[in-house]
Design an enzyme around this catalytic site. Sequence first.
Site, PDB file in Angstrom:
ATOM      1  N   GLY A 194       0.780  -1.236   0.000  1.00  0.00           N
ATOM      2  CA  GLY A 194       0.000   0.000   0.000  1.00  0.00           C
ATOM      3  C   GLY A 194       0.811   1.285   0.000  1.00  0.00           C
TER       4      GLY A 194
ATOM      5  CG  ASN B  40       1.766   3.335  -5.743  1.00  0.00           C
ATOM      6  OD1 ASN B  40       2.169   4.358  -6.288  1.00  0.00           O
ATOM      7  ND2 ASN B  40       2.355   2.155  -5.909  1.00  0.00           N
TER       8      ASN B  40
ATOM      9  CG  MET C  65      -1.424  -8.268  -6.211  1.00  0.00           C
ATOM     10  SD  MET C  65      -0.540  -7.495  -7.598  1.00  0.00           S
ATOM     11  CE  MET C  65       0.336  -8.919  -8.239  1.00  0.00           C
TER      12      MET C  65
ATOM     13  CB  ILE D  17      -7.340 -10.456 -13.805  1.00  0.00           C
ATOM     14  CG1 ILE D  17      -5.815 -10.408 -13.895  1.00  0.00           C
ATOM     15  CG2 ILE D  17      -7.985 -10.105 -15.143  1.00  0.00           C
ATOM     16  CD1 ILE D  17      -5.223 -11.422 -14.846  1.00  0.00           C
TER      17      ILE D  17
ATOM     18  CG  HIS E  96       1.963  -2.134 -15.386  1.00  0.00           C
ATOM     19  ND1 HIS E  96       1.637  -3.396 -14.916  1.00  0.00           N
ATOM     20  CD2 HIS E  96       2.987  -2.306 -16.254  1.00  0.00           C
ATOM     21  CE1 HIS E  96       2.415  -4.288 -15.490  1.00  0.00           C
ATOM     22  NE2 HIS E  96       3.252  -3.659 -16.306  1.00  0.00           N
TER      23      HIS E  96
HETATM   24  C1  GRF Z   1       3.396  -1.161  -7.582  1.00  0.00           C
HETATM   25  O1  GRF Z   1       4.667  -1.391  -8.114  1.00  0.00           O
HETATM   26  C2  GRF Z   1       2.375  -1.050  -8.681  1.00  0.00           C
HETATM   27  O2  GRF Z   1       2.885  -0.497  -9.861  1.00  0.00           O
HETATM   28  C3  GRF Z   1       2.003  -2.489  -8.926  1.00  0.00           C
HETATM   29  O3  GRF Z   1       1.994  -3.077  -7.640  1.00  0.00           O
HETATM   30  C4  GRF Z   1       2.889  -2.367  -6.803  1.00  0.00           C
HETATM   31  C5  GRF Z   1       2.113  -1.953  -5.592  1.00  0.00           C
HETATM   32  O4  GRF Z   1       2.929  -1.426  -4.582  1.00  0.00           O
HETATM   33  N1  GRF Z   1       0.747  -2.574  -9.606  1.00  0.00           N
HETATM   34  P1  GRF Z   1       2.278  -0.781  -3.287  1.00  0.00           P
HETATM   35  O5  GRF Z   1       1.362  -1.839  -2.672  1.00  0.00           O
HETATM   36  O6  GRF Z   1       1.513   0.426  -3.709  1.00  0.00           O
HETATM   37  O7  GRF Z   1       3.411  -0.460  -2.375  1.00  0.00           O
END
Ligand code: GRF
Length: 213
Positions: free
Chosen positions: A31, A33, A109, A111, A128
Amino acid sequence: MSAQTPAGAPAAAAAPERARVRTAVLISGRGSNLKCLIDACADPGFPAEIVLVVSNVETAGGLQFARDAGIPTAVIPHKPFPSREAFDAEIDRALRAADVALVCEAGFMRIHSAWFARRWEGRILNIHPSLLPKYPGVRVHEQVLAAGETESGATVHYLTPELDSGPIVAQRKVPVLEGDTVETLAARVLAVEHVLYPEAVRKVVDKTGESMK
Ligand code: GRF
């Protein structure tokens, strides 16, 4: 009694608050992001607010960032559902119950079914860790290194039924350096993701926000 400034003059009327786009973030893990989006939303001038965080994984570390910020969370494990559509329908219910207008996937994670992707089309983003359209899917950094690329990066795009293929909202590049490993490259890409996602949300909301509210 009306509010007074320290000098005793009446305080100027507060500017009417601009409605912010009600946003949900979908996660499955760490998490980081999500945390950056939470921090961006802490600025009252940011055009979105996070009203719900959904995880399909009960132990996802990112849930704590939401709890710490007082954001409601919903844990919806995918395993009990008989199909992708049934799982997505439950997520859809949670999003609608929270009156969400924009969805940000951040390390979610699973689809989605085509049904879900179409239902939220134009209102759902994903991040991504590659310069899409290059390297969709998983094991991105391994592939970038194996191919001898000299640059990589991150992409925020609209989610569509085709994996990692929706219209691109924003990208940032990083160099691939001599001696990079999956870990060093992943860390460099992640650092730009943290700047890119809030930028991309601002861009999308500034462009289409009024019709989202
Ligand atoms: C990130 O690298 C994002 O691009 C990918 O999954 C990862 C998530 O990281 N889809 P976080 O959980 O936000 O630390």
